[in-house]
Design a protein around this motif. Sequence first.
Motif, mmCIF file in Angstrom:
data_model
loop_
_atom_site.group_PDB
_atom_site.id
_atom_site.type_symbol
_atom_site.label_atom_id
_atom_site.label_comp_id
_atom_site.label_asym_id
_atom_site.label_seq_id
_atom_site.Cartn_x
_atom_site.Cartn_y
_atom_site.Cartn_z
ATOM 1 N N LEU A 28 21.588 59.161 58.379
ATOM 2 C CA LEU A 28 20.615 58.947 57.316
ATOM 3 C C LEU A 28 20.864 59.955 56.205
ATOM 4 O O LEU A 28 21.205 61.103 56.473
ATOM 5 N N ILE A 47 18.912 61.436 52.748
ATOM 6 C CA ILE A 47 17.672 61.470 51.978
ATOM 7 C C ILE A 47 17.947 62.207 50.667
ATOM 8 O O ILE A 47 18.368 63.369 50.676
ATOM 9 N N GLN A 100 13.247 61.817 47.555
ATOM 10 C CA GLN A 100 12.675 60.943 48.576
ATOM 11 C C GLN A 100 11.948 61.753 49.642
ATOM 12 O O GLN A 100 12.204 62.943 49.831
ATOM 13 N N GLU A 121 11.362 60.137 52.929
ATOM 14 C CA GLU A 121 11.880 59.725 54.224
ATOM 15 C C GLU A 121 12.841 58.564 54.082
ATOM 16 O O GLU A 121 12.887 57.877 53.062
ATOM 17 N N GLN A 122 13.590 58.377 55.172
ATOM 18 C CA GLN A 122 14.505 57.248 55.278
ATOM 19 C C GLN A 122 14.457 56.752 56.713
ATOM 20 O O GLN A 122 14.283 57.540 57.648
ATOM 21 N N SER A 140 16.275 54.005 59.656
ATOM 22 C CA SER A 140 17.340 53.100 60.054
ATOM 23 C C SER A 140 17.180 52.808 61.534
ATOM 24 O O SER A 140 17.411 53.681 62.381
ATOM 25 N N ASN A 167 14.192 57.806 62.119
ATOM 26 C CA ASN A 167 13.430 58.065 60.904
ATOM 27 C C ASN A 167 13.605 59.524 60.552
ATOM 28 O O ASN A 167 13.409 60.407 61.380
#
Lengths: 117, 111
Positions: free
Chosen positions: B48, B50, B54, B56-57, B59, B63
């Motif tokens: 991930l 970020i 941002q 959060e991200q 997948s 998280n």
Amino acid sequence: GAVVSQHPSRVICKSGTSVKIECRSLDFQATTMFWYRQFPKQSLMLMATSNEGSKATYEQGVEKDKFLINHASLTLSTLTVTSAHPEDSSFYICSARSGSGRGNEQFFGPGTRLTVL
Amino acid sequence: KQEVTQIPAALSVPEGENLVLNCSFTDSAIYNLQWFRQDPGKGLTSLLLIQSSQREQTSGRLNASLDKSSGRSTLYIAASQPGDSATYLCAVKDYGQNFVFGPGTRLSVLP
């Protein structure tokens, strides 16, 4: 994502010899390539950054005459460990990035395990 | 000089548990933060990324959150599986475009 390969994946050599490690970007042109070193159970430490056609920029404490970096094309960079000693045994990982912008993603190779006897 | 730390250094959990890995960095002036997975003797797989703007991200079961002001990021893994066993590395990219890596968290998920 893009693919970065390294060759060889594993090399064993005698103390005092030189070893060359290749890093290739397979499906993109890498304007910038990075070389990292990772000792067992430690994180990656940046050794040097190279831009195609220019001399590499070495991090503090990394001997440029011992770790020769050549970035002669947009898809190939080589790291040569000269006069290797047992303390040079480590995992070497290269990384490649297309373009010069900060937003360009960096892709990592699978690494090369160097063992110096 | 940016420094990145990760807690815990190692973690062993039974399969199915939810878990949180922590990453802290000293300089909040970062361009982005990225979580990687590294299997033994292998290179890095990006999980991930970020951006600094941002929070959060996500997948799949992963998280990642970012609190830039406090210099912290967490990686949340839901319903852990034995295949999740690996070392997880947190890395911050500064405005000089350089990555600074944390020491990693070695995760073992027991079947």
